[in-house]
Write an enzyme that holds these catalytic residues in place. Structure first.
Site, short mmCIF file in Angstrom:
data_model
loop_
_atom_site.label_atom_id
_atom_site.label_comp_id
_atom_site.label_asym_id
_atom_site.label_seq_id
_atom_site.Cartn_x
_atom_site.Cartn_y
_atom_site.Cartn_z
N HIS A 1 -7.00 -0.93 4.88
CA HIS A 1 -5.93 -0.12 5.46
C HIS A 1 -5.68 1.11 4.58
CE1 HIS A 1 -2.37 0.77 7.84
NE2 HIS A 1 -1.75 1.03 6.70
N HIS B 1 0.85 -1.20 0.00
CA HIS B 1 0.00 0.00 0.00
C HIS B 1 0.88 1.24 0.00
CE1 HIS B 1 0.55 -0.43 4.43
NE2 HIS B 1 0.47 0.89 4.45
N HIS C 1 4.64 -5.37 7.49
CA HIS C 1 5.27 -5.26 8.81
C HIS C 1 5.60 -6.68 9.24
CE1 HIS C 1 4.78 -0.97 9.50
NE2 HIS C 1 3.67 -1.08 8.78
N TYR D 1 -7.92 5.15 12.81
CA TYR D 1 -8.86 5.50 11.74
C TYR D 1 -10.27 5.74 12.28
CZ TYR D 1 -5.54 3.61 8.21
OH TYR D 1 -4.46 3.36 7.42
N ASP E 1 6.03 4.21 4.83
CA ASP E 1 6.91 3.17 5.37
C ASP E 1 7.05 1.97 4.44
OD1 ASP E 1 4.21 2.97 6.02
OD2 ASP E 1 4.54 1.92 7.91
N HIS E 2 6.31 1.97 3.30
CA HIS E 2 6.42 0.85 2.36
C HIS E 2 6.80 1.29 0.95
CE1 HIS E 2 4.79 -1.42 5.63
NE2 HIS E 2 3.81 -0.55 5.72
N HIS F 1 1.70 3.90 1.65
CA HIS F 1 2.13 4.72 2.79
C HIS F 1 3.66 4.77 2.82
CE1 HIS F 1 -1.87 4.29 5.24
NE2 HIS F 1 -1.87 5.34 4.43
ZN LIG Z 1 0.16 1.94 6.27
#
Ligand SMILES: [Zn+2]
Length: 284
Positions: free
Chosen positions: A182, A106, A247, A213, A110-111, A108
């Site tokens: 997510h 996805h 993660h 969320y 951190d990815h 975001h």
């Molecule tokens: Zn995320």
């Protein structure tokens, strides 16, 4: 002498099924994104299956699939990970131009934070879906839940996928499964490979969490709960002998100097835990 030591390490690795990691210095912290230490702790390439390597950090997965016509990267981690990924690609004997495709879970930071830099260095094509392409193009800005808090260098999609489509590069065949929740563009990837000689169906499944969320009456994502419901059903039925998640600890992997996967979850358990945490049963 050094060559002999390296040869020794390589032979050890071949017998034990993984490459022994060396000590790495921590990656630098980002000013606007206080990521946990494990997300910034690089690992040496760790072999998961015959064609699949974890080349990211202890806490964030970046998978490199190496096939007959080049390599595919799935997820790049945070922006400061780019140089580390490129060096791990080199350690596996590949040139930057051998990386042909970049996929992700996805959009975001951190990815996918490093994808712009990795693409620039390699010329690889970005393959994603329509929902994620929009967020990738804005570099994470105007996020449904995080607004402009977590930004990254934007990337432009080269190919847009539909749910269930296949991505093929030489002998690498991956299928995409949309698992919105997510993020609206969240994706899972499945492929088949061998682990210690055994045919293994591998599933790389996106986060199924909703950190902070607004799940009810969210004007930016009114269908978020229905989407999570659909995705949980989908995840439970994926071909899934071996589950890996963006993660690493969400599915029980420990990537350090070696791989520990004593208590890795399967797709059904992963969906069950997500459902419990989301409180979907209570909301029905
Ligand atoms: Zn995320």
């Amino acid at each position: 002498m050094a060559l002999r030591a390296e040869l020794g390490a390589l032979i050890m690795a071949m017998f034990s099924g993984f490459v022994v990691a060396e000590d790495f210095a921590l990656l630098p912290q980002l000013e606007n994104y206080k990521a946990p230490k494990s997300w910034r702790q690089p690992v040496a390439p760790l072999k998961i299956s015959d064609h699949t390597w974890q080349i990211g950090t202890q806490g964030i997965t970046s998978l490199l699939l190496i096939g007959s016509e080049g390599a595919i990267l799935i997820d790049g981690g945070m922006a400061q990970t780019a140089d580390h990924l490129l060096s791990n690609i080199g350690r596996l004997g590949l040139k930057p131009s051998d990386l042909k495709l970049i996929l992700h879970s996805h959009a975001h930071a951190d990815h996918v934070g490093s994808l712009a830099a990795v693409q620039r260095a390699t010329g690889a094509k970005i393959v994603t879906n329509a929902e994620s392409a929009v967020l990738l193009a804005r570099g994470g800005a105007n996020d449904i839940h995080f607004a402009d808090k977590i930004l990254y260098p934007p990337v432009k999609a080269d190919r847009i996928l539909h749910h269930g489509e296949e991505v093929i590069l030489g002998n690498l065949h991956l299928r995409v499964h949309f698992v919105p929740g997510h993020t609206p563009g969240s994706m899972a990837w499945t492929w088949q490979d061998k682990v210690e000689g055994e045919d293994t169906k591998i599933a790389y499944v996106d986060s199924l969490t909703a950190p902070g969320y607004q799940l009810i009456d969210n004007p930016r994502y009114p269908d978020i709960l229905q989407d999570f419901g659909t995705s949980l059903k989908r995840v439970r039925t994926l071909p899934c002998d071996l589950l890996i998640t963006p993660h690493t600890d969400a599915s029980g992997w420990v990537f350090q100097e070696s791989i520990e996967r004593g208590s890795v979850l399967d797709c059904k358990e992963y969906a069950d835990i997500a459902e419990q945490k989301l409180g979907l049963k209570r909301l029905e």
